[in-house]
Design a protein around this motif. Sequence first.
Motif, PDB file in Angstrom:
ATOM      1  N   ASP A   1       0.684  -1.134  -0.179  1.00 45.92           N
ATOM      2  CA  ASP A   1      -0.014   0.005   0.173  1.00 45.92           C
ATOM      3  C   ASP A   1       0.858   1.324   0.020  1.00 45.92           C
ATOM      4  O   ASP A   1       0.248   2.372  -0.136  1.00 45.92           O
ATOM      5  CB  ASP A   1      -0.929   0.129   1.151  1.00 45.92           C
ATOM      6  CG  ASP A   1      -2.200  -0.502   0.740  1.00 45.92           C
ATOM      7  OD1 ASP A   1      -2.809  -0.388  -0.530  1.00 45.92           O
ATOM      8  OD2 ASP A   1      -2.865  -1.380   1.508  1.00 45.92           O
ATOM      9  N   VAL A   2       1.999   1.162   0.038  1.00 48.07           N
ATOM     10  CA  VAL A   2       2.945   2.321  -0.314  1.00 48.07           C
ATOM     11  C   VAL A   2       2.792   2.521  -2.017  1.00 48.07           C
ATOM     12  O   VAL A   2       2.807   1.836  -2.715  1.00 48.07           O
ATOM     13  CB  VAL A   2       4.513   2.126  -0.075  1.00 48.07           C
ATOM     14  CG1 VAL A   2       5.164   3.324  -0.656  1.00 48.07           C
ATOM     15  CG2 VAL A   2       4.805   1.921   1.395  1.00 48.07           C
TER      16      VAL A   2
ATOM     17  N   GLN B   1       2.851  11.125   7.673  1.00 47.40           N
ATOM     18  CA  GLN B   1       4.113  11.781   8.356  1.00 47.40           C
ATOM     19  C   GLN B   1       5.553  11.431   7.662  1.00 47.40           C
ATOM     20  O   GLN B   1       5.607  10.081   7.350  1.00 47.40           O
ATOM     21  CB  GLN B   1       4.153  11.725   9.777  1.00 47.40           C
ATOM     22  CG  GLN B   1       2.874  12.094  10.426  1.00 47.40           C
ATOM     23  CD  GLN B   1       3.042  12.112  11.890  1.00 47.40           C
ATOM     24  OE1 GLN B   1       4.063  12.425  12.382  1.00 47.40           O
ATOM     25  NE2 GLN B   1       1.882  11.818  12.512  1.00 47.40           N
ATOM     26  N   ILE B   2       6.541  12.058   7.802  1.00 50.51           N
ATOM     27  CA  ILE B   2       7.728  11.440   7.530  1.00 50.51           C
ATOM     28  C   ILE B   2       8.678  12.241   8.644  1.00 50.51           C
ATOM     29  O   ILE B   2       8.524  13.419   8.967  1.00 50.51           O
ATOM     30  CB  ILE B   2       8.231  11.800   5.941  1.00 50.51           C
ATOM     31  CG1 ILE B   2       9.746  11.343   5.853  1.00 50.51           C
ATOM     32  CG2 ILE B   2       8.162  13.458   5.797  1.00 50.51           C
ATOM     33  CD1 ILE B   2      10.054  11.406   4.265  1.00 50.51           C
TER      34      ILE B   2
ATOM     35  N   TRP C   1       4.889   7.053   7.088  1.00 50.27           N
ATOM     36  CA  TRP C   1       3.795   6.056   7.412  1.00 50.27           C
ATOM     37  C   TRP C   1       2.545   6.836   7.127  1.00 50.27           C
ATOM     38  O   TRP C   1       2.510   8.064   7.159  1.00 50.27           O
ATOM     39  CB  TRP C   1       3.868   5.694   8.762  1.00 50.27           C
ATOM     40  CG  TRP C   1       3.690   6.426  10.023  1.00 50.27           C
ATOM     41  CD1 TRP C   1       2.630   7.108  10.444  1.00 50.27           C
ATOM     42  CD2 TRP C   1       4.968   7.454  10.380  1.00 50.27           C
ATOM     43  NE1 TRP C   1       2.814   7.689  11.428  1.00 50.27           N
ATOM     44  CE2 TRP C   1       4.423   8.196  11.617  1.00 50.27           C
ATOM     45  CE3 TRP C   1       6.441   7.397  10.452  1.00 50.27           C
ATOM     46  CZ2 TRP C   1       4.860   9.066  12.371  1.00 50.27           C
ATOM     47  CZ3 TRP C   1       6.863   8.287  11.028  1.00 50.27           C
ATOM     48  CH2 TRP C   1       6.285   9.210  11.939  1.00 50.27           C
ATOM     49  N   ALA C   2       1.497   6.195   7.221  1.00 52.85           N
ATOM     50  CA  ALA C   2      -0.015   6.652   6.806  1.00 52.85           C
ATOM     51  C   ALA C   2      -0.660   6.122   8.129  1.00 52.85           C
ATOM     52  O   ALA C   2      -0.692   4.880   8.002  1.00 52.85           O
ATOM     53  CB  ALA C   2      -0.456   6.531   5.399  1.00 52.85           C
TER      54      ALA C   2
ATOM     55  N   PRO D   1      -4.976   0.314  12.636  1.00 56.49           N
ATOM     56  CA  PRO D   1      -3.847   0.067  11.865  1.00 56.49           C
ATOM     57  C   PRO D   1      -3.321   0.937  10.952  1.00 56.49           C
ATOM     58  O   PRO D   1      -4.097   1.590  10.195  1.00 56.49           O
ATOM     59  CB  PRO D   1      -4.296  -1.139  11.513  1.00 56.49           C
ATOM     60  CG  PRO D   1      -5.301  -1.721  12.304  1.00 56.49           C
ATOM     61  CD  PRO D   1      -6.163  -0.331  12.725  1.00 56.49           C
ATOM     62  N   LEU D   2      -1.899   1.055  10.801  1.00 54.79           N
ATOM     63  CA  LEU D   2      -1.249   1.949   9.806  1.00 54.79           C
ATOM     64  C   LEU D   2      -1.742   1.579   8.157  1.00 54.79           C
ATOM     65  O   LEU D   2      -1.815   0.221   8.177  1.00 54.79           O
ATOM     66  CB  LEU D   2       0.337   1.937   9.934  1.00 54.79           C
ATOM     67  CG  LEU D   2       0.609   2.622  10.901  1.00 54.79           C
ATOM     68  CD1 LEU D   2       2.197   2.255  11.249  1.00 54.79           C
ATOM     69  CD2 LEU D   2       0.386   4.205  11.566  1.00 54.79           C
ATOM     70  N   LEU D   3      -1.558   2.300   7.327  1.00 54.88           N
ATOM     71  CA  LEU D   3      -1.954   1.769   5.901  1.00 54.88           C
ATOM     72  C   LEU D   3      -0.751   1.444   5.222  1.00 54.88           C
ATOM     73  O   LEU D   3      -0.729   0.493   4.523  1.00 54.88           O
ATOM     74  CB  LEU D   3      -2.384   3.124   5.273  1.00 54.88           C
ATOM     75  CG  LEU D   3      -2.694   3.098   3.826  1.00 54.88           C
ATOM     76  CD1 LEU D   3      -3.905   1.961   3.469  1.00 54.88           C
ATOM     77  CD2 LEU D   3      -3.188   4.382   3.046  1.00 54.88           C
TER      78      LEU D   3
END
Length: 273
Positions: free
Chosen positions: A127-128, A184-185, A217-218, A225-227
């Motif tokens: 999903d990146v 975010q980064i 991350w998203a 849960p993270l995407l």
Amino acid sequence: MEAPLYPDLPPDPSAPRGGQPAFWVGPRHLAGDDGRLYDVVAEALAGLGWTSLTIVRGRQEPDEEPEDRQVLRSTVLHISPDALRWAQWGLADEPFHLGGLPIAWQISARAEASRPLAQWSAYFTRDVPGEAVVDFLVALDASDQPAVPLAGSDLVLDAVAAHGWFRDIDQPRAAAMDPTFTSQISLGEVPPLIQDGDLRALSAEDDETGPAGWQAWAEPVLGAPLLWVASFAASVPHDLVAAFAASLSSTAPVLRRVLPEATQERLLRAPAI
């Protein structure tokens, strides 16, 4: 040319992929990988002239037909012509996780072909957005010295700020987030098991902080849960991370047929005619 985006045209997630309508969607960092992260990246690497190898490890019981063999691990390795860079897609029986998500692509580089180990590695979960991984690889392929940093860390934050992301108030030189605060980064502590040739990273004690690396991350819903997650070892050159960050934060829409369930309501969509 950017397509106009409309929020009230949802795709039909139940339709088969072959008949699923295509949409231009944005923002890119919430658009997922369209279920094609391997294909998109592998096609780009083939276009760059990288060689692919497939390694399969499995188990076959006595009197078992070949088609019934259990594959425990299947790895596809793509290697650049100079053998200084490689990208590995793995489906493992015991996958390496980041943020609770299994790693899909691991990308590495070394300074010399005679060195057996990578100088650094970068990791991307499913999903990146494939466009961002491809742009990272294109920048890596174009680099004459893939293991040598050519710019400072500000280059990464400048790349996302140019697309409307905000620098963190408390860490203006180390973190940024998108205007909806879902992605975010950040430059900081690297997760465990991230491969890095920097001896400081290898020798850091449990109570010490090693060299900082970039993490992205998203998190569409706070606490959910993270995407997706992307992690860069401390030795990954900042200019390569900046190529990823610029693509990830781009305001140009991307073509999608399959949208992440967690972000469908956050995406703007327009039919691709």
